[in-house]
Structures are given as C-alpha cells and as structure tokens.
Design an enzyme around this catalytic site. Structure first.
Site, PDB file in Angstrom:
ATOM      1  N   PRO A 269       0.814  -1.205   0.000  1.00  0.00           N
ATOM      2  CA  PRO A 269       0.000   0.000   0.000  1.00  0.00           C
ATOM      3  C   PRO A 269       0.847   1.253   0.000  1.00  0.00           C
ATOM      4  CG  PRO A 269      -0.073  -1.159   2.097  1.00  0.00           C
ATOM      5  CD  PRO A 269       1.074  -1.657   1.347  1.00  0.00           C
ATOM      6  N   GLU A 270       0.472   2.164  -0.843  1.00  0.00           N
ATOM      7  CA  GLU A 270       1.086   3.483  -0.867  1.00  0.00           C
ATOM      8  C   GLU A 270       0.053   4.456  -0.317  1.00  0.00           C
ATOM      9  OE1 GLU A 270       2.976   4.275  -4.656  1.00  0.00           O
ATOM     10  OE2 GLU A 270       2.994   2.152  -5.140  1.00  0.00           O
TER      11      GLU A 270
END
Length: 263
Positions: free
Chosen positions: A2-3
């Site tokens: 996840p960014e």
DNA sequence: CAGATCACCTGCTTGC
DNA sequence: TGCAAGCAGGTGATCT
C-alpha cells in the site's frame, strides 16, 4: 502493497468503525510484525480508548487515550473488520463492538505502541498533497540524485511508492533516471501537479489492487485499471503507442514510455 | 551524500 | 508434475 492512496482508503474505511471504541484485548503472533515484548504490547493496549485514526505518509496513526498505536502495512498488510482469522492473522484487536484483524502474509508490516511520536514518523518528509509548489521545486533542485529514487525516499516526501512514482513521472514526461537538480522549473511544476493529480485520482478510486490489496471492509480498489505505465511492460503507451519499457532502478521494477519520457 | 547490495518474509507465476 | 528461479505495493542497514 500500500502506498498513500491505499493507506488513505484503509484509514477512511477504518475511522468510523474505530473512533470512540475501546480495545478490550489485543494479541500478537509474529516476532517480525511486532518485534520486542508482545506481552508488553498487549498490556499497553488493553483497556485503551480510541480517539482518532489518521494517516501520515504510509503510516496509520491511531491516537489512544494514552499513547499512540502506529501501524505500517508493509507490502501485504491488511486491517480487516470482523473478518475470519486466516493463517496470517498476526494481530487481533478485540474491541467493544467487534474485532479488527491484522493480516500480513509477508510480515513486512509493523505494529508498534509509542508514548510519544515514533522516530519513524518524525523523520518523514512532507505530505505530497500538502507541500507547496515552491517548497517542492526548491527541494528538488537541491538534490543531486536520480528523480525516481528521490521520490521513493520517505524523508523527501512521505507516502509515494513504486506505482505512483512511475505514474507521476509518466504524466510529467520525466525519465525515471533524470537527475533531480537538472529538472527545469516548468517540468518540476508539471511533476508537482502530476503527483497531486495521480494521488487524488487514486484516492477517488479507492487505491490500486494489484494482487491482494483490500480496504478494512475487504473491498478492492479500482485505480489499477487507470494505470498508464505500471504493470504495462510491452503494452502500447496510451499516448504514443510505443511499447512501455520496464527496467530495474535501485532494484525496483520501473515502468516508463521511452518516447514520452526523456532524461 | 549517492547508490548498490543485501536482508527481512510468503506466495504466486514462469520456465525448464 | 515437480522444482527452482524470479517476481511483488516497503524499509533499513551496511558498504563503497
């Protein structure tokens, strides 16, 4: 995994459920995700009330009535509301209204408790959606390194990762190997806008689900369908039809259009 | 300071 | 079918 957009989506799906609740019990089962004394962590969390759930960079910051719970999802970390405990449920938070499962097959994520602001968060760079254009361009000018590794550096900006760096560089026509300090002011301004646009759009689409990313309600994101370069090696550029190229840069798969993006 | 390399993990895909 | 290699959204330590 996840960014920034994915973590933001998780936080938004989590906050209404967690805010105002109490941790009745918590237990942890991975020495990687929770290094140190796991029994101590359980004692620190038991009985705590949850005041707020926020994002800082790629970190989830949960403010308790005493202390702060900080969660980083690593590559495959997931926070799931009222989900069954799978084989990789390394954190279980029993709340007064249900259960929150931390699931993380690769165990690159981290769950930590802190009385004060953890050093990992204190040294994060500015939020990409909050920094001003002038601060961004002047910071860029001061760095004598390639632009992609710089954008991945969390001390430069907090929250960008491999997908959104590739996407933002494509949108601004900058080659990932370009030297940061040599980027013209006009091009730097395009990069600034591209970063904002791609992050904002990705948040609207609830993030990118490449393999297994889901939010706290188990829902996939949709932004992967709008990727211009990431994961499109060999496929035609959506602008000029040139096949998208994939190279290795600082050991990270890097996707770009050799015609649209110049050094 | 910049950057290359490795390490931390599991699981999926690919190629032989 | 089986097995090994390569790959993956991240970060940090160490060495040059």
């Amino acid at each position: 995994m996840p960014e920034l957009p994915e973590v933001e989506t998780v936080v938004r799906s989590l906050a209404p459920y967690l805010t105002g609740r109490r941790i009745v019990h918590a237990e942890f089962h991975s020495r990687f995700v929770t290094p140190g004394d796991r029994g101590l962590l359980t004692r620190q969390l038991t009985g705590r009330g949850i005041q707020s759930v926020e994002r800082r960079g790629k970190f989830i910051v949960i403010q308790l009535d005493r202390g702060t719970l900080v969660i980083h999802l690593g590559m495959t970390g997931k926070l799931l509301i009222d989900a069954p405990r799978g084989t990789h449920a390394y954190g279980i938070f029993e709340l007064d209204n249900g259960v929150l499962i931390y699931d993380d097959p690769r165990q690159f994520g981290r769950i930590e408790f802190s009385d004060t602001l953890p050093a990992r968060i204190a040294r994060l760079g500015p939020e990409p959606l909050q920094i001003s254009l002038t601060d961004f361009t002047s910071a860029l000018r001061r760095r004598n390194c390639r632009v992609k590794p710089l954008l991945l550096n969390q001390r430069f900006l907090g929250g960008l990762g491999n997908i959104y760096v590739d996407e933002a560089l494509f949108r601004s026509g900058i080659h990932p190997r370009a030297l940061a300090a040599r980027i013209s002011p006009a091009r730097a301004a395009r990069l600034y806008e591209a970063i904002r646009d791609v992050l904002t759009l990705a948040i609207e689409h609830r993030g990118s689900s490449i393999s297994d990313y889901v939010d706290a309600a188990g829902e996939r994101g949709g932004f992967q369908l709008l990727h211009q370069v990431y994961g499109r090696e060999g496929e035609p550029c959506r602008v000029c039809r040139t096949p998208i190229r994939r190279i290795l840069l600082v050991q990270r798969g890097t996707h770009y259009c050799p015609k649209c993006q110049r050094v």
